[in-house]
Design an enzyme around this catalytic site. Structure first.
Site, PDB file in Angstrom:
ATOM      1  N   CYS A 178       1.219  -0.680  -0.405  1.00  0.00           N
ATOM      2  CA  CYS A 178       0.121   0.507  -0.003  1.00  0.00           C
ATOM      3  C   CYS A 178       0.789   1.308   0.070  1.00  0.00           C
ATOM      4  O   CYS A 178       2.312   1.355   0.660  1.00  0.00           O
ATOM      5  CB  CYS A 178      -0.486   0.329   1.182  1.00  0.00           C
TER       6      CYS A 178
ATOM      7  N   THR B 149      -0.845   4.652   0.139  1.00  0.00           N
ATOM      8  CA  THR B 149      -1.595   5.784   0.660  1.00  0.00           C
ATOM      9  C   THR B 149      -1.474   6.347   1.472  1.00  0.00           C
ATOM     10  O   THR B 149      -1.709   7.892   1.279  1.00  0.00           O
ATOM     11  CB  THR B 149      -2.823   4.553   1.199  1.00  0.00           C
TER      12      THR B 149
END
Ligand code: 5GP
Length: 354
Positions: A184, A186
């Site tokens: 990830c 993010t």
């Protein structure tokens, strides 16, 4: 703008304090839990660990093997009905251990309906990167209205008020985690996230107050992290990277410099978006990466390693069942977790070393 001063913790910030115990062997520890769900009429019992609904790990081959150990698999949302049907013809017993996954589009909903009606899957995983939108809440309501008897897991969120909103809207289980995942990006792309251990503690508290459940999703890198997630109050734990690189994970084994790997990518990565949508829409950025993970053979070895670690965690605090683990846990804040002296100088091949 406001700053919240209370420190929020991650798995790496704590250890579980050992406690006096009357247990004599790890074999006495029972990792099976039985859950009744808030909305659905069903009960489920098994070991509450779920393979993530990513392309690489949310496969039917994974569901078959994990099911043999009473673990769950959330299949990825691009799974075809025909594949489901031929799989279940040969492995009908695996049905009890599968979630079918769906996004929130019209096409997703139609696909979900078809699979539920024709395949008979009883558990639904509604998964979006950002579970905070009203659109998502409305979608959870719509799915609950359409499937009143099914188990619905929905996410991802990281704060108590949104856990409550999703449970009230029809979710039985809320999936917790924004930004902790192994592939990830993010947090670096958006600056948004929440340390996973604190997210689990706070969200479990909110969910349990409403008779809902939580699934800790992302950030577990070793079996000890899974133990910490359960100890923090998670009812289920979802794993992506830790189930990556196995025979049951999608993709060919690739050789690089004499070592074997499999390709693993985030579901919001450029690679995934190119694969399923042809390209990344101009208005959005990739929030996932692609990596080669070491090839690790059959997933059964990893499952046994994880379950052995978890039984041992329970033994250290005197918990005879997984359910008791959080009640018997005191976390201590630490500044160092492990002795890393041999990590860079000695490469071992033993299973379970990470
Ligand atoms: P892991 O166990 O690998 O640390 O985390 C798995 C979780 O990461 C998944 O279940 C999912 O919630 C999350 N995830 C998967 N792909 C992506 C991605 O491309 N971007 C983000 N932000 N999260 C992802």
């Amino acid at each position: 703008m406001r700053i919240e001063q209370e420190v929020k913790l991650d798995f790496k910030d704590v250890l579980i304090r050992p406690k006096r115990s009357t247990l004599t062997s790890r074999a006495e520890v029972d990792l099976v839990r039985e859950f009744k769900f808030k909305h659905s009429d069903q009960t489920w019992s098994g070991v509450p660990i779920i393979a993530s609904n990513m392309d690489h790990t949310g496969t039917l081959a994974m569901a078959k093997v994990l099911g043999q150990h009473q673990l769950l698999t959330a299949t990825h949302k691009f799974m075809l009905e025909a594949d489901w049907l031929s799989f279940l013809r040969e492995n009908p017993e695996a049905l009890n251990y599968c979630f079918v996954s769906s996004g929130t589009g019209e096409k997703d909903f139609n696909n979900l309906q078809n699979i539920i009606e024709n395949v008979g899957v009883q558990m639904i995983c509604l998964d979006v990167a950002n579970g905070y939108s009203q659109h998502f809440v409305n979608f959870v309501r719509k799915v609950r209205a359409a499937f009143p008897q099914h188990v619905i897991m929905a996410g991802n969120v990281v704060t108590g008020e949104m856990v409550e909103e999703l449970i009230i809207s029809g979710a039985d289980i809320v999936k917790i985690g924004i930004g902790p995942g192994s592939v990830c990006t993010t947090r670096s792309k958006t600056g948004v996230g929440y340390p996973q251990l604190s997210a689990i503690i706070e969200c479990a508290d909110a969910a349990h107050g409403l008779k809902g459940l939580v699934c800790a999703d992302g950030g577990c890198t070793v079996p000890g992290d899974i133990a910490k997630a359960f100890a923090a109050g998670a009812d289920f734990v979802m794993l992506g990277g830790m189930f990556g690189g196995h025979d049951e994970s999608t993709g060919e084994v690739i050789e690089k410099n004499g070592k074997q790997y499999k390709r693993f990518y985030g579901m919001s990565s450029t690679e995934a978006m190119n694969k399923y949508h042809g390209k990344i829409a101009d208005y959005r950025a990739s929030e996932g990466k692609s990596v080669y993970v070491p090839y690790r053979g059959p997933v059964t070895d990893t499952v046994l390693d994880v379950l052995g670690g978890l039984r041992s965690s329970c033994t250290y605090v005197g918990a005879q069942t997984l359910k008791e683990l959080s009640k018997r846990t005191t976390f201590i804040r630490v500044s160092q977790q492990i002795n890393e002296i041999f990590n860079t100088t000695l490469i071992t091949d033993s299973i379970g070393d990470r």
